[in-house]
Write a protein that holds these residues in place. Structure first.
Motif, PDB file in Angstrom:
ATOM      1  N   ASN A   1       0.809  -1.216   0.000  1.00 58.92           N
ATOM      2  CA  ASN A   1       0.000   0.000   0.000  1.00 58.92           C
ATOM      3  C   ASN A   1       0.841   1.265   0.000  1.00 58.92           C
ATOM      4  O   ASN A   1       0.316   2.371   0.103  1.00 58.92           O
ATOM      5  N   GLY A   2       2.163   1.104  -0.111  1.00 59.55           N
ATOM      6  CA  GLY A   2       3.063   2.246  -0.102  1.00 59.55           C
ATOM      7  C   GLY A   2       3.378   2.771   1.278  1.00 59.55           C
ATOM      8  O   GLY A   2       4.005   3.831   1.417  1.00 59.55           O
ATOM      9  N   HIS A   3       2.954   2.043   2.324  1.00 60.69           N
ATOM     10  CA  HIS A   3       3.210   2.475   3.690  1.00 60.69           C
ATOM     11  C   HIS A   3       4.622   2.090   4.143  1.00 60.69           C
ATOM     12  O   HIS A   3       5.110   0.998   3.825  1.00 60.69           O
ATOM     13  N   THR A   4       5.236   2.986   4.871  1.00 55.37           N
ATOM     14  CA  THR A   4       6.599   2.771   5.359  1.00 55.37           C
ATOM     15  C   THR A   4       6.668   1.559   6.273  1.00 55.37           C
ATOM     16  O   THR A   4       5.786   1.330   7.098  1.00 55.37           O
ATOM     17  N   VAL A   5       7.735   0.785   6.118  1.00 54.96           N
ATOM     18  CA  VAL A   5       7.976  -0.406   6.935  1.00 54.96           C
ATOM     19  C   VAL A   5       9.051  -0.086   7.973  1.00 54.96           C
ATOM     20  O   VAL A   5      10.026   0.601   7.676  1.00 54.96           O
ATOM     21  N   TYR A   6       8.850  -0.582   9.200  1.00 54.25           N
ATOM     22  CA  TYR A   6       9.745  -0.259  10.321  1.00 54.25           C
ATOM     23  C   TYR A   6      10.314  -1.523  10.974  1.00 54.25           C
ATOM     24  O   TYR A   6       9.774  -2.627  10.833  1.00 54.25           O
ATOM     25  N   ARG A   7      11.396  -1.305  11.725  1.00 53.35           N
ATOM     26  CA  ARG A   7      11.980  -2.330  12.584  1.00 53.35           C
ATOM     27  C   ARG A   7      11.968  -1.849  14.031  1.00 53.35           C
ATOM     28  O   ARG A   7      12.059  -0.647  14.297  1.00 53.35           O
ATOM     29  N   PHE A   8      11.864  -2.823  14.949  1.00 50.49           N
ATOM     30  CA  PHE A   8      11.875  -2.542  16.390  1.00 50.49           C
ATOM     31  C   PHE A   8      13.254  -2.920  16.912  1.00 50.49           C
ATOM     32  O   PHE A   8      13.697  -4.058  16.778  1.00 50.49           O
ATOM     33  N   ILE A   9      13.927  -1.964  17.536  1.00 42.95           N
ATOM     34  CA  ILE A   9      15.314  -2.167  17.930  1.00 42.95           C
ATOM     35  C   ILE A   9      15.471  -3.264  18.989  1.00 42.95           C
ATOM     36  O   ILE A   9      16.552  -3.823  19.167  1.00 42.95           O
ATOM     37  N   LYS A  10      14.371  -3.614  19.674  1.00 45.83           N
ATOM     38  CA  LYS A  10      14.442  -4.626  20.726  1.00 45.83           C
ATOM     39  C   LYS A  10      14.197  -6.049  20.200  1.00 45.83           C
ATOM     40  O   LYS A  10      14.263  -7.009  20.967  1.00 45.83           O
ATOM     41  N   ASP A  11      13.891  -6.170  18.911  1.00 40.37           N
ATOM     42  CA  ASP A  11      13.719  -7.502  18.317  1.00 40.37           C
ATOM     43  C   ASP A  11      15.072  -8.184  18.124  1.00 40.37           C
ATOM     44  O   ASP A  11      16.130  -7.567  18.288  1.00 40.37           O
ATOM     45  N   LYS A  12      15.022  -9.450  17.764  1.00 32.09           N
ATOM     46  CA  LYS A  12      16.241 -10.218  17.515  1.00 32.09           C
ATOM     47  C   LYS A  12      16.120 -10.976  16.199  1.00 32.09           C
ATOM     48  O   LYS A  12      15.030 -11.368  15.789  1.00 32.09           O
ATOM     49  N   ALA A  13      17.256 -11.168  15.553  1.00 28.00           N
ATOM     50  CA  ALA A  13      17.297 -11.957  14.320  1.00 28.00           C
ATOM     51  C   ALA A  13      18.171 -13.201  14.478  1.00 28.00           C
ATOM     52  O   ALA A  13      18.136 -14.082  13.623  1.00 28.00           O
ATOM     53  N   TRP A  14      18.920 -13.291  15.567  1.00 25.94           N
ATOM     54  CA  TRP A  14      19.877 -14.386  15.771  1.00 25.94           C
ATOM     55  C   TRP A  14      19.935 -14.771  17.244  1.00 25.94           C
ATOM     56  O   TRP A  14      19.893 -13.864  18.084  1.00 25.94           O
ATOM     57  N   PRO A  15      20.014 -16.031  17.623  1.00 27.49           N
ATOM     58  CA  PRO A  15      20.105 -17.220  16.749  1.00 27.49           C
ATOM     59  C   PRO A  15      18.785 -17.621  16.120  1.00 27.49           C
ATOM     60  O   PRO A  15      18.750 -18.467  15.245  1.00 27.49           O
ATOM     61  N   LYS A  16      17.669 -17.018  16.571  1.00 23.27           N
ATOM     62  CA  LYS A  16      16.406 -17.216  15.877  1.00 23.27           C
ATOM     63  C   LYS A  16      15.641 -15.907  15.903  1.00 23.27           C
ATOM     64  O   LYS A  16      15.904 -15.016  16.727  1.00 23.27           O
ATOM     65  N   VAL A  17      14.683 -15.782  14.998  1.00 21.93           N
ATOM     66  CA  VAL A  17      13.897 -14.555  14.889  1.00 21.93           C
ATOM     67  C   VAL A  17      12.967 -14.421  16.090  1.00 21.93           C
ATOM     68  O   VAL A  17      12.234 -15.352  16.428  1.00 21.93           O
ATOM     69  N   VAL A  18      13.016 -13.250  16.749  1.00 19.16           N
ATOM     70  CA  VAL A  18      12.169 -12.996  17.913  1.00 19.16           C
ATOM     71  C   VAL A  18      11.553 -11.606  17.783  1.00 19.16           C
ATOM     72  O   VAL A  18      12.268 -10.620  17.590  1.00 19.16           O
ATOM     73  N   SER A  19      10.214 -11.524  17.880  1.00 17.85           N
ATOM     74  CA  SER A  19       9.527 -10.243  17.943  1.00 17.85           C
ATOM     75  C   SER A  19       9.203  -9.934  19.398  1.00 17.85           C
ATOM     76  O   SER A  19       8.541 -10.721  20.073  1.00 17.85           O
ATOM     77  N   ASN A  20       9.674  -8.799  19.883  1.00 17.04           N
ATOM     78  CA  ASN A  20       9.380  -8.359  21.244  1.00 17.04           C
ATOM     79  C   ASN A  20       8.295  -7.288  21.266  1.00 17.04           C
ATOM     80  O   ASN A  20       8.165  -6.544  22.239  1.00 17.04           O
ATOM     81  N   CYS A  21       7.533  -7.218  20.190  1.00 22.77           N
ATOM     82  CA  CYS A  21       6.378  -6.311  20.125  1.00 22.77           C
ATOM     83  C   CYS A  21       5.121  -7.178  20.181  1.00 22.77           C
ATOM     84  O   CYS A  21       4.789  -7.886  19.224  1.00 22.77           O
ATOM     85  N   THR A  22       4.439  -7.138  21.321  1.00 21.05           N
ATOM     86  CA  THR A  22       3.234  -7.948  21.514  1.00 21.05           C
ATOM     87  C   THR A  22       2.137  -7.101  22.155  1.00 21.05           C
ATOM     88  O   THR A  22       2.385  -5.978  22.608  1.00 21.05           O
ATOM     89  N   GLY A  23       0.920  -7.644  22.211  1.00 15.36           N
ATOM     90  CA  GLY A  23      -0.171  -6.957  22.894  1.00 15.36           C
ATOM     91  C   GLY A  23      -0.459  -5.583  22.331  1.00 15.36           C
ATOM     92  O   GLY A  23      -0.672  -5.402  21.134  1.00 15.36           O
ATOM     93  N   ASP A  24      -0.472  -4.567  23.228  1.00 15.52           N
ATOM     94  CA  ASP A  24      -0.765  -3.193  22.821  1.00 15.52           C
ATOM     95  C   ASP A  24       0.240  -2.678  21.794  1.00 15.52           C
ATOM     96  O   ASP A  24      -0.103  -1.887  20.913  1.00 15.52           O
TER      97      ASP A  24
END
Length: 322
Positions: free
Chosen positions: A219-242
């Motif tokens: 949709n042309g919307h900007t994509v972001y990354r969360f600095i508290k996430d992890k990519a190694w040794p496995k992918v982890v999203s620390n953005c949950t809930g609210d």
């Protein structure tokens, strides 16, 4: 030039667990990248700041012109040069000439067989683009380039069969003042169709005036990354809930539905909190921002010192160096 259509690309085979482990975590730096190209093309100066489209409603002379000629005599014929692709927040991918000027198509024309119905005053307002020196830049299928003989015997460029024009009132690279004029004139997408956001891939690259090359969704919307996430040794999203309500996760995207994104680490993972698939770029989870009201907004940039736009390589754009 002979016109034909692009054959569909094959979907890349999914990487195994060992390849995933090797691809992820190779580059966890946050240094912004300045080496990526704009939507698969090196854009001429000025394309990075494409203006919003201005649609005129008057039918004017019946050819879709607005009735106010930009000049009393036809402008000198300008060669097409190397065609490029520019990203517009309102229209998606837009085809431009070698000078960065937007290219258009006319609803009164036909593509099969190609035929131009814009002559006289119409061709003064909408100068036909000559076919002679047109070449396909990155992101453009050269097989879609063709030509049609006009009533005056000159050869006009076609894309996907559609005769190609410029608009006399587009002065600067990236202007799209001809969009929607008379309800008959529309900016061209790289495949010859009318440019719309729907023509954007699942993930592509937009040239932002302040941030440079950044990843955007379909949709042309900007994509972001969360600095508290992890990519190694496995992918982890620390953005949950609210957090996830404010920063919606980007769903999984097929690798063949991307343009200009580095393929390494371009894959999905299953979120443990809700079981949904989320997309990664270089193994980093990606999100959009609920505070971005429209395509091209970057209101999420730098929020809380933890959210940043994403480069085509998956790096944080504009994040402080550690």
């Amino acid at each position: 030039m002979k016109t034909s259509w692009r054959s569909a690309s094959l979907v890349a085979t999914a990487a195994g667990v060992m390849v995933f482990a090797t691809a992820c975590g190779q580059d966890n730096t946050t240094t912004p990248s300045s080496a990526a190209q704009n939507v698969g093309a090196t854009a001429p100066a000025g394309i990075g700041s494409i203006t919003s489209p201005t649609a005129s409603s008057g039918a004017g002379n019946g050819y879709g012109a607005d009735g106010n000629q930009a000049s009393s005599s036809p402008a000198a014929v300008q060669p097409a040069g190397k065609l490029t692709v520019a990203s517009n927040p309102d229209l998606g991918n837009v085809l431009t000439d070698g000078s960065g000027l937007t290219l258009y198509r006319f609803d009164a024309d036909t593509a099969n067989p190609p035929k131009s119905n814009c002559d006289g005053d119409c061709a003064t307002t909408w100068p036909p683009v000559p076919a002679g020196d047109a070449t396909a830049g990155a992101g453009i299928d050269k097989a879609l380039l063709g030509e049609v003989t006009r009533t005056d015997g000159t050869k006009q460029l076609t894309v996907g069969g559609w005769p190609v024009y410029r608009y006399a009132k587009d002065v600067n690279a990236g202007d799209v003042n001809g969009q929607g004029v008379g309800g008959k004139w529309f900016a061209l997408a790289p495949d010859g169709k009318k440019a719309t956001l729907a023509s954007l891939p699942g993930l592509s690259v937009r040239k932002d005036a302040k941030l440079g090359d950044i990843v955007v969704d379909k949709n042309g919307h900007t994509v972001y990354r969360f600095i508290k996430d992890k990519a190694w040794p496995k992918v982890v999203s620390n953005c949950t809930g609210d957090c996830l309500a404010k920063w919606p996760a980007v769903g999984e995207v097929s690798s063949d539905d991307t343009k200009g994104i580095v393929k390494k680490g371009l894959m999905g993972f299953t979120r443990p909190d809700n079981g949904e698939k989320q997309q990664t770029v270089n193994c980093w989870p990606i999100y959009t921002f609920s505070g971005d009201a429209k395509a091209g907004d970057t209101n999420g940039q730098g929020v809380g010192g933890t959210w940043y736009a994403v480069s085509p390589e998956g790096k944080l754009v504009g994040a402080p160096s550690k």
